[in-house]
Design a protein around this motif. Structure first.
Motif, PDB file in Angstrom:
ATOM      1  N   LYS A  94      34.384  81.965  57.621  1.00  0.00           N
ATOM      2  CA  LYS A  94      34.708  81.365  58.921  1.00  0.00           C
ATOM      3  C   LYS A  94      33.761  80.225  59.312  1.00  0.00           C
ATOM      4  N   LYS A  95      32.754  79.987  58.492  1.00  0.00           N
ATOM      5  CA  LYS A  95      31.732  79.014  58.871  1.00  0.00           C
ATOM      6  C   LYS A  95      32.177  77.577  58.590  1.00  0.00           C
ATOM      7  N   LYS A  96      31.665  76.656  59.410  1.00  0.00           N
ATOM      8  CA  LYS A  96      31.828  75.239  59.065  1.00  0.00           C
ATOM      9  C   LYS A  96      30.519  74.541  59.370  1.00  0.00           C
ATOM     10  N   ILE A  97      30.183  73.554  58.561  1.00  0.00           N
ATOM     11  CA  ILE A  97      28.966  72.788  58.832  1.00  0.00           C
ATOM     12  C   ILE A  97      29.378  71.367  59.187  1.00  0.00           C
ATOM     13  N   LYS A  98      28.859  70.945  60.328  1.00  0.00           N
ATOM     14  CA  LYS A  98      29.203  69.598  60.808  1.00  0.00           C
ATOM     15  C   LYS A  98      28.286  68.587  60.124  1.00  0.00           C
TER      16      LYS A  98
ATOM     17  N   PHE B 213      32.106  70.659  56.414  1.00  0.00           N
ATOM     18  CA  PHE B 213      32.030  71.338  55.120  1.00  0.00           C
ATOM     19  C   PHE B 213      32.474  72.778  55.336  1.00  0.00           C
ATOM     20  N   THR B 214      33.421  73.238  54.541  1.00  0.00           N
ATOM     21  CA  THR B 214      33.974  74.591  54.716  1.00  0.00           C
ATOM     22  C   THR B 214      34.047  75.299  53.362  1.00  0.00           C
ATOM     23  N   LYS B 215      34.453  76.533  53.414  1.00  0.00           N
ATOM     24  CA  LYS B 215      34.476  77.343  52.194  1.00  0.00           C
ATOM     25  C   LYS B 215      35.422  76.765  51.123  1.00  0.00           C
ATOM     26  N   GLU B 216      36.561  76.238  51.595  1.00  0.00           N
ATOM     27  CA  GLU B 216      37.510  75.677  50.633  1.00  0.00           C
ATOM     28  C   GLU B 216      37.587  74.162  50.787  1.00  0.00           C
ATOM     29  N   ILE B 217      37.467  73.489  49.688  1.00  0.00           N
ATOM     30  CA  ILE B 217      37.556  72.021  49.735  1.00  0.00           C
ATOM     31  C   ILE B 217      38.458  71.534  48.593  1.00  0.00           C
ATOM     32  N   TYR B 218      38.856  70.275  48.697  1.00  0.00           N
ATOM     33  CA  TYR B 218      39.578  69.639  47.584  1.00  0.00           C
ATOM     34  C   TYR B 218      38.697  68.576  46.956  1.00  0.00           C
ATOM     35  N   ILE B 219      38.766  68.533  45.629  1.00  0.00           N
ATOM     36  CA  ILE B 219      38.208  67.362  44.941  1.00  0.00           C
ATOM     37  C   ILE B 219      39.333  66.773  44.109  1.00  0.00           C
ATOM     38  N   ASN B 220      39.088  65.623  43.517  1.00  0.00           N
ATOM     39  CA  ASN B 220      40.119  65.005  42.682  1.00  0.00           C
ATOM     40  C   ASN B 220      40.177  65.717  41.325  1.00  0.00           C
ATOM     41  N   LEU B 221      41.378  66.026  40.900  1.00  0.00           N
ATOM     42  CA  LEU B 221      41.605  66.692  39.621  1.00  0.00           C
ATOM     43  C   LEU B 221      40.866  66.011  38.463  1.00  0.00           C
ATOM     44  N   LEU B 222      40.801  64.698  38.529  1.00  0.00           N
ATOM     45  CA  LEU B 222      40.160  63.952  37.445  1.00  0.00           C
ATOM     46  C   LEU B 222      38.633  64.035  37.512  1.00  0.00           C
ATOM     47  N   ASP B 223      38.109  64.632  38.583  1.00  0.00           N
ATOM     48  CA  ASP B 223      36.662  64.767  38.715  1.00  0.00           C
ATOM     49  C   ASP B 223      36.160  66.111  38.200  1.00  0.00           C
ATOM     50  N   PHE B 224      36.993  66.803  37.432  1.00  0.00           N
ATOM     51  CA  PHE B 224      36.541  68.071  36.856  1.00  0.00           C
ATOM     52  C   PHE B 224      36.930  68.141  35.385  1.00  0.00           C
ATOM     53  N   MET B 225      36.001  68.673  34.571  1.00  0.00           N
ATOM     54  CA  MET B 225      36.325  68.919  33.164  1.00  0.00           C
ATOM     55  C   MET B 225      35.737  70.263  32.758  1.00  0.00           C
ATOM     56  N   GLU B 226      36.509  70.944  31.922  1.00  0.00           N
ATOM     57  CA  GLU B 226      36.022  72.241  31.440  1.00  0.00           C
ATOM     58  C   GLU B 226      34.843  72.046  30.498  1.00  0.00           C
ATOM     59  N   LYS B 227      35.001  71.061  29.622  1.00  0.00           N
ATOM     60  CA  LYS B 227      33.942  70.818  28.628  1.00  0.00           C
ATOM     61  C   LYS B 227      33.303  69.467  28.904  1.00  0.00           C
ATOM     62  N   ASP B 228      32.015  69.428  28.719  1.00  0.00           N
ATOM     63  CA  ASP B 228      31.271  68.208  29.001  1.00  0.00           C
ATOM     64  C   ASP B 228      31.461  67.173  27.886  1.00  0.00           C
TER      65      ASP B 228
ATOM     66  N   TRP C  25      35.311  64.338  48.302  1.00  0.00           N
ATOM     67  CA  TRP C  25      35.959  65.609  48.589  1.00  0.00           C
ATOM     68  C   TRP C  25      36.493  65.584  50.009  1.00  0.00           C
ATOM     69  N   VAL C  26      37.340  66.536  50.358  1.00  0.00           N
ATOM     70  CA  VAL C  26      37.689  66.772  51.765  1.00  0.00           C
ATOM     71  C   VAL C  26      37.793  68.278  51.982  1.00  0.00           C
ATOM     72  N   SER C  27      37.561  68.697  53.198  1.00  0.00           N
ATOM     73  CA  SER C  27      37.684  70.117  53.533  1.00  0.00           C
ATOM     74  C   SER C  27      39.170  70.483  53.563  1.00  0.00           C
ATOM     75  N   CYS C  28      39.519  71.658  53.065  1.00  0.00           N
ATOM     76  CA  CYS C  28      40.937  72.060  53.118  1.00  0.00           C
ATOM     77  C   CYS C  28      41.384  72.220  54.574  1.00  0.00           C
TER      78      CYS C  28
END
Ligand code: ATP
Ligand code: MG
Length: 555
Positions: free
Chosen positions: A365-369, A388-403, A465-468
């Motif tokens: 339930k927390k949010k940070i301003k 800033f909240t518990k769930e956020i979105y980032i861009n799909l292209l900004d994540f990779m499983e393997k480095d 990112w953005v907060s959900c």
């Protein structure tokens, strides 16, 4: 007049120099120019080049610049184009002097000048049809042949011309031609057509006329009657200048001075179309839906895409005016916009292809301003609140499983910084039954807000990112060139050059503070410069065009 960055360079161009020396030599008391579009389509980037030249010369020298609708061909013209021309000029910030002028304002007087030429045995009524006129005209290597009707008596010519006007003859069966020289080296001087029959209703003169003057006959006379000093046009009219002067020299026109025609090169843009005829072809073939398609280089398309008037004008000042034909790279146009928006656009975050992140160690339930500046270098533009909240979105292209070696985003097991916020570490990937990533569990480090990262800590980069909870659904339209290659002369080649992937639509999210924005232009961090097309306050959704990416050749 607002001085643009590149205007100082621009005003050194050869046409400004000519006007400058004419003023020094006291040749004219008032500098007068005109912008003369034919109302057979919408204006495009090429026209902006001509508009900037004509209007800035008049403004700079305290002269006048008229808008003249060049309406001598009712078969292709439409009043809706006149409205569009006016709107585009005003949007660019150019206001014509006095009332709008029309070539059709001069139809009566042009008719009288035609009679004068007949009386001087300098014009005759020809009964050759268009194909035969062409055949008789000859080529660059072959002289033309006289029409069998060339030597009619004056009286007969007068009678036939009057009958042409009264509607005695069929369209295409007769024309009025200047009697000059069928052997001239300049093809245009081989008895050019001055009047043709057209049974069309005209948007200004209705059904009053069934004969219409040609561009060549009307343009010079309209220029002279309006007191135009410098008649500026593009290079393809170079030969027409000789005819322009011939007509003025052979009629009894009572003006203070004759206008002089000067030519400059057309604007051509890489992989783009700057021809109304070609744009019309795209429309008629259903390749685009309207003249204002944001992928077109029409003024209305550029406006819809999000280009600003000032960036377009500065682009024209930057490329200047010369007599050399060349093709301007699109990057030059784009960099004009980037240069401007880099200073003026609000920075904000948008996620175009969302990937959900759940912060494991952050309470539900927390949010940070958080407070973030609207512009990194201009504190005057103020700041905004993001959460800033518990769930956020980032861009799909900004994540990779393997480095991989140069990857500077989030990788499983590694850390990345969220812009204006904390460092997070990717802990676990949750996939659906098809193996597609549903979301990612991350942890955040509460001690990293606004703090420098220790040297030996491997934080891979900064991502947006953005907060959900505190974001708004948004649709983003991303464009690429409509044409894959430069178009050649052959209009039918266009269909094979169409880039079928020139529009991509994404559904994502923007910061929630945008819903109340008064701004239209944004830099979505790392995504590009965007233009707000529509803000649906009721349904809380927003729509954006990407005008350009942040860097050249970046998609
Ligand atoms: P199009 O080929 O698109 O029909 P046009 O030259 O027939 O163009 P007009 O409406 O007759 O269009 O043009 C009005 C003015 O704009 C003219 O003075 C013309 O020379 C100028 N102009 C048109 N296209 C360009 C261009 N690509 N670059 C510079 N000036 C242009
Ligand atoms: Mg034209």
């Amino acid at each position: 007049m607002k001085i643009y960055k590149d205007f100082n360079f621009y005003k050194k161009n050869f046409i400004f120099q000519i006007v400058n020396s004419d003023i020094k030599n006291k040749k004219y008391t008032l500098i007068c120019t005109r912008f003369p579009p034919e109302p057979n389509g919408y204006l495009h980037l090429g026209h902006i080049k001509a508009i900037c030249l004509n209007f800035t010369i008049a403004k700079y020298y305290n002269g006048k610049c008229y808008l003249r609708i060049d309406d001598t061909n009712p078969s292709t013209e439409n009043i809706k184009y006149i409205e569009a021309i006016k709107k585009d000029l005003l949007w660019l910030g150019f206001k014509w002097d006095g009332k709008i002028k029309y070539s059709s304002d001069y139809f009566n007087i042009l008719y009288k000048y035609a009679i004068e030429l007949i009386n001087k045995d300098l014009a005759y009524v020809d009964e050759l049809n268009i194909q035969d006129i062409r055949k008789y005209r000859g080529t660059l290597l072959q002289p033309g042949k006289n029409s069998p009707y060339r030597n009619r008596p004056k009286k007969e010519n007068l009678e036939l011309f009057q009958k042409m006007r009264l509607g005695y003859f069929q369209e295409g069966s007769m024309s009025l031609r200047a009697k000059i020289d069928m052997k001239s080296n300049i093809i245009i001087m081989r008895d050019p057509v001055l009047y043709r029959i057209k049974y069309r209703k005209h948007h200004q003169t209705g059904k009053k006329w069934c004969i219409y003057p040609t561009y060549d006959f009307s343009h010079c006379i309209a220029d002279a009657l309006e007191g135009i000093t410098h008649s500026l046009c593009t290079l393809e009219f170079q030969d027409n200048r000789i005819l322009y002067n011939w007509i003025l020299n052979n009629i009894n026109i009572n003006v203070k001075y004759y206008p002089k025609q000067y030519e400059f090169s057309r604007l051509n843009i890489e992989n783009g179309i700057t021809s109304k005829r070609k744009i019309n072809f795209l429309l008629q073939n259903g390749i685009i839906k309207g003249w204002d398609d944001p992928r077109l280089f029409t003024i209305s398309g550029l406006r819809k895409r999000g280009y600003t008037p000032s960036s377009l004008k500065n682009f024209c000042y930057k490329i200047g005016i010369t007599k050399k034909n060349n093709i301007i790279e699109i990057s030059s146009l784009e960099s004009s916009l980037r240069e401007e928006l880099n200073k003026t656009a609000y920075r904000t975050m948008a996620v175009l292809k969302p990937l959900k992140i759940i912060i494991k160690n952050f309470p539900k339930k927390k949010k940070i301003k958080l407070i973030a500046p609207n512009h990194p270098h201009n504190p005057k533009m103020g700041s905004k609140i993001i959460y800033f909240t518990k769930e956020i979105y980032i861009n799909l292209l900004d994540f990779m499983e393997k480095d991989t070696k140069n990857y500077k985003r989030l990788v499983l097991g590694k850390e990345v910084r969220l812009r204006h916020a904390f460092v997070i570490r990717a802990e676990k990937i949750i996939k659906d039954s098809f193996g597609k990533i549903k979301y990612i569990y991350c942890s955040y480090d509460p001690n990293t807000l606004g703090k420098k990262i220790e040297k030996n800590r491997n934080v891979k980069g900064v991502i947006h990112w953005v907060s959900c909870l505190y974001s708004i659904p948004a649709t983003f339209y991303l464009y690429k060139n409509l044409l894959l290659k430069n178009n050649t002369e052959n209009i039918n080649d266009i269909t094979s050059m169409i880039n079928t992937k020139s529009l991509s639509i994404y559904n994502g999210f923007v910061e929630s503070n945008l819903l109340k924005t008064n701004n239209s232009h944004f830099q979505f961090e790392r995504e590009g410069y965007f233009y707000l097309i529509y803000n649906n306050q009721k349904e809380k959704t927003m729509f954006f065009n990407r005008i350009v990416s942040l860097k050249e050749n970046y998609n």
